[in-house]
Write an enzyme that holds these catalytic residues in place. Sequence first.
Site, PDB file in Angstrom:
ATOM      1  N   HIS A 246       0.827  -1.211   0.000  1.00  0.00           N
ATOM      2  CA  HIS A 246       0.000   0.000   0.000  1.00  0.00           C
ATOM      3  C   HIS A 246       0.856   1.254   0.000  1.00  0.00           C
ATOM      4  O   HIS A 246       0.419   2.299  -0.495  1.00  0.00           O
ATOM      5  CB  HIS A 246      -0.954  -0.013   1.195  1.00  0.00           C
ATOM      6  N   ARG A 249       1.451   1.983  -3.467  1.00  0.00           N
ATOM      7  CA  ARG A 249       0.225   2.565  -4.045  1.00  0.00           C
ATOM      8  C   ARG A 249       0.145   4.052  -3.676  1.00  0.00           C
ATOM      9  O   ARG A 249      -0.183   4.889  -4.521  1.00  0.00           O
ATOM     10  CB  ARG A 249      -0.975   1.794  -3.508  1.00  0.00           C
ATOM     11  N   HIS A 272     -10.791   4.124  -7.389  1.00  0.00           N
ATOM     12  CA  HIS A 272     -11.594   4.643  -6.289  1.00  0.00           C
ATOM     13  C   HIS A 272     -13.007   4.947  -6.781  1.00  0.00           C
ATOM     14  O   HIS A 272     -13.189   5.579  -7.826  1.00  0.00           O
ATOM     15  CB  HIS A 272     -10.990   5.938  -5.727  1.00  0.00           C
TER      16      HIS A 272
END
Length: 300
Positions: A246, A249, A272
């Site tokens: 993450h 990311r 998203h």
Amino acid sequence: MENVKIPLNLFIEYLQIEKNYSEYTIVCYKRDIEEFIEFMKREAIADFSEVTYADVRLFLTDLHKRHQASRSVARKISSLRSFYKFLLREKKVEENPFSLASLPKKEQKVPKFLYSEELESLFHVNDLNTAIGQRNQALIELLYATGIRVSECCQIQLTDIDFSVSTILVHGKGKKQRYVPFGSYAKEALERYIRDGREQLLRKAKTSHKYLFLNFRGNPLTPRGVRNILNEIVEKAAITQKISPHVLRHTFATHLLNEGADMRTVQELLGHAHLSSTQVYTHVTKNRLRNIYLHTHPRA
């Protein structure tokens, strides 16, 4: 408490069939509701229809006493509010006691990300003469190049990759799909790995399959496996801070925005559903703020 299991099972079916939620999301809903059922048992509440707003406040007080994070409490309230909306629709209850419960303010945490210098060291520690080294290089190049989630990364199959236009079909949350581009460095690493390293690893598997990233036995790599690989790369690169998939990311999104990408594009690339999820990345590095100030302020 057998009478509470039937509505819960019906709700799970509703999430699976009508809402088409992912397995992970459904597990979270189920866990939150089961926690509330345990609370009902302790308070001798036999049915969902007997729950009042006073009971809800007592439940939230109990969560607070157990020092549950505000984000976790907010999720539980949302889960139970949705559950009661379903019960209202099915005429199992006459009111939603969670409709009056206010969500606690979320803690605004700035996502951790890597500066370019820190990131660069990660790309020079893998032995590209070995199958494992080729896999690890392809993995870290792709995670940074695309910003995909680790779960999405593990689901990629060879047929999802289109090298002619350098894009990957990503299977995201809630079974939503999106195409994500990747650059020349990731393309080179992927082609090398697929041509050589993956073939070596696949020979160790009992059955042939199309999954892109494989473990040393030739089986599909798991999210936990990806985290372990990153830990090894970080250790070799002698980086002090902990790096998760993450973080890569976060780094992907931060670097794009810092270099002028618009938020809607980044939202699309990250997969998203809401722009508010992407807005958390609008922080910028101190160096960028300083550069902007020096180049724009008349008296800098």
